[in-house]
Design a protein around this motif. Structure first.
Motif, PDB file in Angstrom:
ATOM      1  N   GLU A  73      15.907  38.363  58.212  1.00  0.00           N
ATOM      2  CA  GLU A  73      16.882  39.444  58.296  1.00  0.00           C
ATOM      3  C   GLU A  73      16.327  40.709  57.658  1.00  0.00           C
ATOM      4  O   GLU A  73      15.548  40.649  56.705  1.00  0.00           O
ATOM      5  CB  GLU A  73      18.176  39.048  57.581  1.00  0.00           C
ATOM      6  CG  GLU A  73      18.909  37.899  58.225  1.00  0.00           C
ATOM      7  CD  GLU A  73      20.173  37.533  57.470  1.00  0.00           C
ATOM      8  OE1 GLU A  73      20.680  38.408  56.716  1.00  0.00           O
ATOM      9  OE2 GLU A  73      20.650  36.400  57.615  1.00  0.00           O
ATOM     10  N   LEU A  74      16.752  41.855  58.175  1.00  0.00           N
ATOM     11  CA  LEU A  74      16.365  43.124  57.585  1.00  0.00           C
ATOM     12  C   LEU A  74      16.953  43.225  56.183  1.00  0.00           C
ATOM     13  O   LEU A  74      18.161  43.034  55.996  1.00  0.00           O
ATOM     14  CB  LEU A  74      16.881  44.282  58.447  1.00  0.00           C
ATOM     15  CG  LEU A  74      16.414  45.661  58.009  1.00  0.00           C
ATOM     16  CD1 LEU A  74      15.003  45.912  58.523  1.00  0.00           C
ATOM     17  CD2 LEU A  74      17.361  46.742  58.527  1.00  0.00           C
ATOM     18  N   GLY A 101      14.809  37.667  64.037  1.00  0.00           N
ATOM     19  CA  GLY A 101      15.579  37.609  62.806  1.00  0.00           C
ATOM     20  C   GLY A 101      16.753  38.560  62.787  1.00  0.00           C
ATOM     21  O   GLY A 101      17.706  38.378  62.027  1.00  0.00           O
ATOM     22  N   GLU A 102      16.719  39.604  63.660  1.00  0.00           N
ATOM     23  CA  GLU A 102      17.812  40.582  63.718  1.00  0.00           C
ATOM     24  C   GLU A 102      18.490  40.612  65.086  1.00  0.00           C
ATOM     25  O   GLU A 102      19.151  41.595  65.419  1.00  0.00           O
ATOM     26  CB  GLU A 102      17.271  41.971  63.386  1.00  0.00           C
ATOM     27  CG  GLU A 102      17.179  42.265  61.903  1.00  0.00           C
ATOM     28  CD  GLU A 102      18.554  42.427  61.245  1.00  0.00           C
ATOM     29  OE1 GLU A 102      19.421  43.112  61.824  1.00  0.00           O
ATOM     30  OE2 GLU A 102      18.752  41.854  60.161  1.00  0.00           O
ATOM     31  N   ASP A 103      18.333  39.547  65.872  1.00  0.00           N
ATOM     32  CA  ASP A 103      18.955  39.546  67.198  1.00  0.00           C
ATOM     33  C   ASP A 103      20.473  39.653  67.129  1.00  0.00           C
ATOM     34  O   ASP A 103      21.114  40.092  68.091  1.00  0.00           O
ATOM     35  CB  ASP A 103      18.546  38.293  67.978  1.00  0.00           C
ATOM     36  CG  ASP A 103      17.169  38.426  68.612  1.00  0.00           C
ATOM     37  OD1 ASP A 103      16.639  39.560  68.624  1.00  0.00           O
ATOM     38  OD2 ASP A 103      16.630  37.416  69.086  1.00  0.00           O
ATOM     39  N   PHE A 128      17.257  46.410  65.619  1.00  0.00           N
ATOM     40  CA  PHE A 128      16.070  45.737  65.126  1.00  0.00           C
ATOM     41  C   PHE A 128      15.748  44.427  65.841  1.00  0.00           C
ATOM     42  O   PHE A 128      14.789  43.752  65.479  1.00  0.00           O
ATOM     43  CB  PHE A 128      16.211  45.443  63.624  1.00  0.00           C
ATOM     44  CG  PHE A 128      16.418  46.679  62.800  1.00  0.00           C
ATOM     45  CD1 PHE A 128      15.343  47.465  62.437  1.00  0.00           C
ATOM     46  CD2 PHE A 128      17.694  47.062  62.408  1.00  0.00           C
ATOM     47  CE1 PHE A 128      15.534  48.621  61.686  1.00  0.00           C
ATOM     48  CE2 PHE A 128      17.897  48.206  61.656  1.00  0.00           C
ATOM     49  CZ  PHE A 128      16.818  48.989  61.298  1.00  0.00           C
ATOM     50  N   GLY A 129      16.527  44.053  66.841  1.00  0.00           N
ATOM     51  CA  GLY A 129      16.341  42.770  67.489  1.00  0.00           C
ATOM     52  C   GLY A 129      15.252  42.768  68.551  1.00  0.00           C
ATOM     53  O   GLY A 129      14.602  43.782  68.840  1.00  0.00           O
ATOM     54  N   THR A 130      15.065  41.601  69.157  1.00  0.00           N
ATOM     55  CA  THR A 130      14.057  41.429  70.206  1.00  0.00           C
ATOM     56  C   THR A 130      14.297  42.369  71.376  1.00  0.00           C
ATOM     57  O   THR A 130      13.344  42.832  72.013  1.00  0.00           O
ATOM     58  CB  THR A 130      14.077  39.973  70.692  1.00  0.00           C
ATOM     59  OG1 THR A 130      13.967  39.089  69.560  1.00  0.00           O
ATOM     60  CG2 THR A 130      12.930  39.696  71.643  1.00  0.00           C
ATOM     61  N   SER A 131      15.560  42.669  71.648  1.00  0.00           N
ATOM     62  CA  SER A 131      15.870  43.558  72.777  1.00  0.00           C
ATOM     63  C   SER A 131      15.307  44.958  72.565  1.00  0.00           C
ATOM     64  O   SER A 131      14.975  45.656  73.532  1.00  0.00           O
ATOM     65  CB  SER A 131      17.386  43.643  72.984  1.00  0.00           C
ATOM     66  OG  SER A 131      18.026  44.104  71.797  1.00  0.00           O
ATOM     67  N   VAL A 132      15.169  45.396  71.305  1.00  0.00           N
ATOM     68  CA  VAL A 132      14.558  46.701  71.033  1.00  0.00           C
ATOM     69  C   VAL A 132      13.080  46.663  71.408  1.00  0.00           C
ATOM     70  O   VAL A 132      12.550  47.599  72.020  1.00  0.00           O
ATOM     71  CB  VAL A 132      14.743  47.105  69.562  1.00  0.00           C
ATOM     72  CG1 VAL A 132      14.025  48.416  69.270  1.00  0.00           C
ATOM     73  CG2 VAL A 132      16.231  47.227  69.222  1.00  0.00           C
TER      74      VAL A 132
END
Length: 465
Positions: free
Chosen positions: A177-178, A139-141, A148-152
């Motif tokens: 979304e955040l 949701g935050e990619d 906050f995305g998947t990469s974190v």
């Protein structure tokens, strides 16, 4: 002849701390002056003579000189990656309400990695040995902060596998979304595809999901049963054609997550959003009667009857008392004079037996847990037994977050066999008023039996990038 178990119990400790006061925060754990650690676990706790029996040639002994030992602090709601990017700035700063975040987006994997490590060093300096990163995922990619995305989540996995985390981390997935909208279809798709496997769940665990039900009262975006003072009404952030449809979609999200075995943390500040959340959790528990440790995040306008329902359902509450103090005039302006006095009922939550975690929500606020305990005491008002209150508030940063992490069997208290996660304060907090706590220095932090912070000493951090 001694048994193998007896030999193991009496093997030399790796680290002994003696000559102070040791608060295990477990029933009947008073009177200890020393603690021994071995192989990442508490080996023995007691008076100096008893514990020093485990001293061997290679045992490191630290003289406490009257200092106090506590279980490691567990911040159950801390946006560590964002904190690592923003610190020393926070959203509130010195203001009564939140402002815009500094524009310091994390643009690539290396920057995200450094932010996590920087937050880990800050956490260690504050005695924090565990924290929850509440909301990472697709949701935050494409979010503006990059925090906050998947990469974190991928960076957390890599750091855990390399043994470079400075604290134990629990993660909630985020499929919207955040602080923003989400929809049922994306949520269900996320539940079906997200991989929560990690190399060691005691260091990194993907526990469940976070859902934003609504906003916050000062922005007139909390979902309430009554209009705001200016006549405005808010809606849920979950997509739908009308209020009833949005409420049903939120409930379906919660039930689906529960059915799949995921813990759910719901950002819900308005009394109406809390009602919808509790109805959904009760519905989920009727379908599958298992306690997954669901909890409400913030809960600004939670009511007495709702607290009693939460206690009966085992629903926890993560809250930030410093926000209550800072936003009091903003809440009164939004909802009408005197409204803030009924908000954030911390004493009632404790009295009703609600699992209560005090948290920082950093970098909304500073991650300093000592400030949150002092703020909680201020918000709750005078007490005839400050020592008992301090003990209860300390449990809100140690024992209760371990319960939320579904880890009470192995962390959160200092008894033999529990994780060797602890912090040392320069003074005994139970001998102080909570207002004095922010001035008490954190002297030492130990995670898994290893010293990760020592006041005035630079603890080596491996080169990582």
């Amino acid at each position: 002849m001694r048994t193998a178990d007896c030999d193991a119990r009496n093997a030399s400790a790796d680290l002994i701390l003696r000559g102070g006061v040791v608060h295990s925060l477990s029933p009947g754990g008073g009177g200890a002056t020393a603690i021994a650690l071995r192989d990442g676990l508490v080996a023995r706790i007691g008076v100096d003579r008893e514990v020093m029996a485990l001293a061997g040639a290679s045992t490191k002994v630290i003289e406490l000189a009257g200092r106090a030992v506590l279980p490691g602090i567990n911040d159950a709601h801390l946006h560590a990656t964002w904190l690592g990017a923003m610190w020393p700035h926070t959203l509130f700063g010195e203001e009564a309400g939140p402002g815009p975040a500094p524009q310091r987006p994390l643009l690539d994997a290396a920057q995200r990695r450094r932010a996590i490590l920087r937050a880990g060093e800050l956490a260690a300096s504050l005695g924090i040995t565990s924290y929850t990163e509440p909301g990472l995922g697709p949701g935050e990619d494409h979010g503006a902060t990059g925090a906050f995305g998947t990469s974190v989540a991928q960076q957390y996995r890599a750091l855990a596998a390399e043994g470079l985390l400075r604290a134990r981390v629990t993660v909630l997935w985020l499929f919207g979304e955040l602080d923003g909208p989400s929809n049922l279809e994306s949520f269900l798709a996320g539940l079906a595809t997200t991989d929560g496997a990690t190399s060691d769940p005691r260091w990194l665990r993907f526990a469940g999901v976070k859902i934003f039900a609504d906003g916050i009262p000062p922005m007139r975006s909390a979902y309430t049963h009554h209009c705001y003072a200016d006549g405005v009404s808010a809606s849920l952030l979950v997509a739908g054609v009308d209020d009833a449809d949005r409420e049903e979609n939120l409930a379906r999200m919660i039930v689906a997550a529960h059915r799949a075995g995921h813990q759910v943390g719901v950002h819900a500040t308005g009394d109406r959003s809390i009602d919808v959340t509790l109805d959904a959790i009760e519905r989920a528990r009727t379908e599958r009667d298992i306690d997954l440790g669901h909890y409400i995040i913030h809960g600004d306008l939670v009511t007495g009857p709702q607290l009693r329902r939460m206690a009966a359902l085992g629903v926890g509450l993560d809250t930030q008392p410093e926000i209550a103090i800072r936003t009091r005039p903003l809440v009164d302006a939004a909802l009408g004079p005197g409204s803030a006095a009924a908000a954030w009922p911390l004493q009632a939550a404790l009295d009703e037996g609600v699992p209560l975690c005090l948290t920082s929500d950093a970098p909304v606020l500073s991650p300093d847990w000592r400030r949150q305990i002092a703020a909680a005491d201020e918000w709750m008002g005078p007490t005839a037994d400050p020592r008992r209150r301090m003990g209860r508030l300390l449990r809100c940063y140690t024992v209760e977050p371990a319960r939320q992490d579904q880890a009470m069997s192995w962390k959160g208290t200092l008894t033999p066999g529990m994780a060797a996660d602890l912090c040392v304060l320069e003074s005994d907090p139970l001998a102080l008023a909570p207002a004095e706590l922010p001035d008490v220095e954190v002297e030492l932090t130990v995670v898994d039996g290893e010293i990760v912070y020592e006041h005035g000493v630079r603890v080596a951090v491996p080169e990582t990038v």
